[in-house]
Design a protein around this motif. Structure first.
Motif, mmCIF file in Angstrom:
data_model
loop_
_atom_site.group_PDB
_atom_site.id
_atom_site.type_symbol
_atom_site.label_atom_id
_atom_site.label_comp_id
_atom_site.label_asym_id
_atom_site.label_seq_id
_atom_site.Cartn_x
_atom_site.Cartn_y
_atom_site.Cartn_z
ATOM 1 N N ASN A 83 -34.708 -81.609 -35.925
ATOM 2 C CA ASN A 83 -34.686 -81.752 -37.382
ATOM 3 C C ASN A 83 -34.535 -80.401 -38.074
ATOM 4 O OD1 ASN A 83 -34.760 -83.579 -39.587
ATOM 5 N ND2 ASN A 83 -36.838 -82.855 -40.077
ATOM 6 N N GLU A 84 -35.159 -79.363 -37.509
ATOM 7 C CA GLU A 84 -35.012 -78.030 -38.085
ATOM 8 C C GLU A 84 -33.587 -77.524 -37.913
ATOM 9 O OE1 GLU A 84 -37.196 -76.174 -39.970
ATOM 10 O OE2 GLU A 84 -38.123 -78.167 -39.969
ATOM 11 N N PHE A 103 -30.984 -79.485 -37.852
ATOM 12 C CA PHE A 103 -30.223 -80.222 -38.860
ATOM 13 C C PHE A 103 -30.422 -79.589 -40.248
ATOM 14 C CE2 PHE A 103 -30.429 -84.427 -36.290
ATOM 15 C CZ PHE A 103 -29.373 -83.979 -35.517
ATOM 16 N N ARG A 104 -31.641 -79.140 -40.537
ATOM 17 C CA ARG A 104 -31.927 -78.549 -41.859
ATOM 18 C C ARG A 104 -31.029 -77.328 -42.115
ATOM 19 N NH1 ARG A 104 -36.784 -77.685 -44.970
ATOM 20 N NH2 ARG A 104 -38.089 -78.502 -43.287
ATOM 21 N N ASN A 105 -30.865 -76.521 -41.051
ATOM 22 C CA ASN A 105 -30.150 -75.258 -41.224
ATOM 23 C C ASN A 105 -28.646 -75.358 -40.989
ATOM 24 O OD1 ASN A 105 -32.448 -73.281 -41.693
ATOM 25 N ND2 ASN A 105 -33.111 -74.189 -39.760
ATOM 26 N N PRO A 145 -27.072 -80.290 -42.735
ATOM 27 C CA PRO A 145 -28.010 -80.841 -43.729
ATOM 28 C C PRO A 145 -27.886 -82.346 -43.932
ATOM 29 C CG PRO A 145 -27.007 -78.815 -44.514
ATOM 30 C CD PRO A 145 -26.273 -79.180 -43.265
ATOM 31 N N PHE A 171 -30.315 -84.121 -41.861
ATOM 32 C CA PHE A 171 -31.707 -83.700 -41.986
ATOM 33 C C PHE A 171 -32.578 -84.871 -42.450
ATOM 34 C CE2 PHE A 171 -35.034 -81.997 -44.877
ATOM 35 C CZ PHE A 171 -35.838 -81.421 -43.906
ATOM 36 N N GLN A 176 -35.490 -86.440 -44.392
ATOM 37 C CA GLN A 176 -36.202 -86.077 -45.613
ATOM 38 C C GLN A 176 -37.720 -86.180 -45.400
ATOM 39 O OE1 GLN A 176 -34.627 -84.812 -48.278
ATOM 40 N NE2 GLN A 176 -32.757 -85.006 -47.015
ATOM 41 N N PRO A 177 -38.506 -85.484 -46.204
ATOM 42 C CA PRO A 177 -39.974 -85.482 -46.056
ATOM 43 C C PRO A 177 -40.615 -86.861 -46.074
ATOM 44 C CG PRO A 177 -39.285 -83.717 -47.513
ATOM 45 C CD PRO A 177 -38.053 -84.521 -47.231
ATOM 46 N N LEU A 234 -41.287 -87.950 -42.682
ATOM 47 C CA LEU A 234 -42.068 -87.012 -41.875
ATOM 48 C C LEU A 234 -43.552 -87.272 -42.094
ATOM 49 C CD1 LEU A 234 -40.106 -83.696 -42.588
ATOM 50 C CD2 LEU A 234 -39.785 -85.268 -40.669
ATOM 51 N N LEU A 238 -44.111 -81.384 -40.026
ATOM 52 C CA LEU A 238 -42.711 -81.311 -39.600
ATOM 53 C C LEU A 238 -42.359 -82.393 -38.572
ATOM 54 C CD1 LEU A 238 -42.344 -77.426 -39.156
ATOM 55 C CD2 LEU A 238 -41.649 -78.814 -41.136
ATOM 56 N N PRO A 278 -41.288 -85.815 -37.191
ATOM 57 C CA PRO A 278 -40.618 -87.018 -37.707
ATOM 58 C C PRO A 278 -41.357 -88.283 -37.251
ATOM 59 C CG PRO A 278 -39.069 -85.562 -36.551
ATOM 60 C CD PRO A 278 -40.445 -85.100 -36.216
#
Length: 535
Positions: free
Chosen positions: A18-19, A21-23, A26, A29, A31-32, A35, A160, A162
Motif C-alpha cells: 500500500n505504501e 501504491f501511495r508513492n 496512487p 492506493f 484510502q484510510p 485501513l 497503516l 489494510p
C-alpha cells in the motif's frame, strides 16, 4: 517459520504494498477508510479515555436488554472459541469453560467501570499464539501486554494496516477450522449429525452468531428428540436353560416421548414369555412410563402368562423391584434337559463370552433362588489354569455348573467319585472334560518325561506324550507337540472315566448322561467341542 509467522508477513506485505501504491501508483492506493483506525494515544493523556459509568442508566430498560444480549453473545463466542482452540491445540488439552466465563465476566465488569468495551475470547489471537509455539497461558498475558504497548506506542504504524490483510488472515484461519475434511467427517457420521452442522453454519452466515446458534440448537434438538423417540432402549432376546428371555434395558433418561415405543414393545411380547425390564442405568423415568410398567405388571403380564422381572428402579420412584423368575435351574428344568441340549447351551454361552455380550446374572437374586438347593446341568473337569474359569467362558450363572479343577485335567479316583456323586445325588446330565491351549501342566509333563522324570501328574499325562511321540516323533515343534499331547490327554481322560466307572458308563450308554471332550483356545476364547458326544 514460528519466529516469523505467516500472519505477520501478510500484515507487513499489505502495509508495504500500500505504501508503494501511495508513492508510485496512487490510483491503487487504499484510502484510510479501508485501513485500521486507532485514535492517537499516549501515556500522558491516558486518563482522558477513562469514563466512569452513569448510575442513572441502571434504570433504563434498554441498558439491561443490551447488556443481556452482549453477555449471551460474548459467552457463546467464547465457548465456541474454546472448542476451536482445543481442536487446533497440538497437545489436545481441554480448556475449563466455567473458569473462562467467570474470568471474562469479571474482566468485562471492571472494564465497564472505567469506560472500556466488553471483551471476548477470539480465535485469531488464540490461533496466533498456538501457531507461534506458545505452550502455556502466560502467552495470553504477554499477548495482552504487547497489545497495550502497541496501542500506546505504535498506533500510527498500526493505522497503516489494510483491512484486506486482516481479512485474508481471518479467511485462512476460518479454512483451518472448517476444512473440507471436517465436512466429510460430519457427513460420515450420518444425516442427524451433518444436517444440524450445515444448518448452523448457514444460519450464522446469513443472520448473526446468536441467531445462527439458536437455529442450530433447535435443529439439533429436533434430531435428538427424534432419536430418543425411535430408540429409547435396547432389546435382547436369548435362549437360556430356563427358556427364551426378552431383556429390555432402559437408557439413562426415559421421557414421556419414549412411552409409545416402550408400550408397543411390551404389548407385543408373546404369551408365556420371560421378560426382564432393567432400569439399573436409568437416572430418570417419567411418571407416564412408570404407570405403563404398572399396567403391564398388573394386567397384561398376568393375562398373557408372562413372567416379569422389573429391576434397578431407583428408590425415589413408587415402584420397587418385581421378581417373578430367576435364571437359575430348578429340579423340573434340570430333569427336562438332555445332554445334547446342554452342550448347545454351553456353546451359546461361549459365543456370548467371545462377543462380550454376557447375560446379566443378577447374582443377588440368584443367591436367594439357590439358597435351598442346587440343580446344575453339567460338571466341567478342567485344568487349574487361571485363564480357564468355566463359569466365565460359558457365561454361566450361579448354580448352573459344577467345576472340578486339577492340573492337566487328569482323572483320579477321587474325581470319579465326585462325578458319580454329582450324577446320583445332584442330577447332573453332562460331563465335560476340557483342556486348553498353552497348558503349563502339559508343558512341564512333556519336559519331565523327556528327562525321565515322573510325578503324580506327569504319570497320568505320560500315555498322551508317548502316543504323540509315536505319531510324529521328529516333525513336530515343541509347541505342536504340546498341543497334540493336550488334545490326546483330553480324550484319555474321557476314556479313563468310562473305564473306571461302570456306573457312569451304563448311564452314558443308555443316553441318560452325556460325556464330551472340549478344547479351549486361550487366544480366541473359543471352546471347541469334540463332535464325538457319548450320549
Amino acid at each position: 517459520m514460528k519466529f516469523f509467522p505467516a500472519s505477520l508477513f501478510v500484515v507487513l506485505l499489505g502495509m508495504g504494498i500500500n505504501e508503494i501504491f501511495r508513492n508510485f501508483i496512487p490510483v491503487l492506493f487504499i484510502q484510510p477508510v479501508h485501513l485500521v483506525n486507532l485514535p492517537a494515544t499516549s501515556i500522558s493523556d491516558l486518563s482522558s479515555f477513562i469514563k466512569f459509568p452513569a448510575l442513572s442508566a441502571f434504570a433504563n430498560y434498554n441498558v439491561w436488554l443490551t447488556a443481556l444480549t452482549l453477555a449471551i453473545v460474548a459467552s457463546l463466542e467464547t465457548l465456541l472459541n474454546l472448542e476451536a482452540v482445543d481442536n487446533i491445540d497440538v497437545h489436545k488439552r481441554e480448556s475449563p469453560p466455567n473458569r473462562e466465563l467467570v474470568a471474562q465476566g469479571v474482566g468485562n465488569i471492571l472494564a465497564a467501570l472505567v469506560g472500556g468495551l466488553p471483551v471476548t475470547s477470539v480465535i485469531v489471537r488464540s490461533s496466533v499464539n498456538i501457531n507461534a509455539g506458545a505452550q502455556s497461558k502466560i502467552s495470553a498475558i504477554i499477548h495482552g501486554i504487547f497489545l497495550l504497548l502497541a496501542i500506546l506506542l505504535l498506533s500510527p504504524l498500526i493505522n497503516l494496516i489494510p483491512f484486506a490483510s486482516l481479512a485474508a488472515i481471518l479467511i485462512v484461519t476460518g479454512y483451518k477450522l472448517a476444512k473440507i475434511s471436517i465436512f466429510k467427517t460430519m457427513f460420515a457420521k450420518g444425516w442427524n449429525q451433518f444436517i444440524p452442522f450445515v444448518v448452523t453454519i448457514l444460519a450464522i452466515i446469513f443472520t448473526d452468531l446468536l441467531i445462527g446458534i439458536l437455529i442450530g440448537l433447535a435443529v439439533s434438538l429436533f434430531y435428538l428428540l427424534k432419536s430418543n423417540y425411535k430408540n429409547p432402549f435396547t432389546i435382547e432376546k436369548g435362549i437360556l436353560h430356563t427358556g427364551e428371555v426378552v431383556r429390555i434395558e432402559l437408557p439413562n433418561q426415559v421421557s414421556f416421548l419414549n412411552k409409545a415405543s416402550i408400550k408397543n414393545t411390551l404389548w407385543s411380547v408373546p404369551e408365556n414369555a420371560n421378560v426382564i425390564i432393567d432400569a439399573s442405568y436409568a437416572d430418570y423415568i417419567d411418571n407416564d412410563v412408570l404407570e405403563l410398567f404398572v399396567d403391564f405388571k398388573t394386567v397384561i403380564a398376568p393375562e398373557k402368562n408372562i413372567k416379569l422381572n422389573i429391576i434397578g428402579i431407583k428408590e425415589k420412584y413408587q415402584l420397587s423391584d418385581h421378581i417373578q423368575f430367576v435364571n437359575v435351574l430348578d429340579r423340573e428344568a434340570q430333569k427336562q434337559l438332555k445332554p445334547a441340549q446342554i452342550v448347545d447351551l454351553l456353546k451359546k454361552g461361549n459365543e456370548r463370552f467371545m462377543l462380550g455380550k454376557w447375560n446379566e446374572k443378577y447374582f443377588r437374586h440368584q443367591v436367594n433362588a439357590t439358597s435351598s438347593g442346587q440343580f446344575p446341568m453339567a460338571v466341567i473337569i478342567g485344568c487349574i489354569d487361571s485363564r480357564t474359569s468355566p463359569e466365565l467362558i460359558f457365561d454361566a450363572g450361579l448354580g448352573d455348573i459344577i467345576s472340578v479343577r486339577i492340573a492337566g485335567n487328569i482323572i483320579t479316583e477321587e474325581i470319579i467319585g465326585s462325578l458319580e456323586l454329582a450324577i446320583k445325588e445332584i442330577g447332573v446330565k453332562l460331563i465335560v472334560v476340557k483342556g486348553h491351549s498353552r497348558c503349563g501342566a502339559i508343558g512341564v509333563a512333556v519336559d519331565a518325561i523327556k528327562k525321565g522324570e515322573t510325578d503324580v501328574i506327569t504319570q497320568k499325562i505320560k500315555p498322551a506324550v508317548d502316543m504323540a511321540m509315536l505319531v510324529a516323533p521328529s516333525l513336530q515343534t515343541q509347541t505342536e507337540l504340546q498341543e497334540t499331547v493336550c488334545k490326546l490327554n483330553i480324550e484319555n481322560s474321557v476314556n479313563a472315566i468310562l473305564k473306571n466307572s461302570s456306573y457312569i458308563k451304563d448311564l452314558v450308554q443308555s443316553g441318560t448322561v452325556g460325556i464330551v471332550s472340549a478344547y479351549y483356545d486361550t487366544a480366541s476364547g473359543e471352546v471347541i467341542f469334540n463332535e464325538r458326544i457319548y450320549v
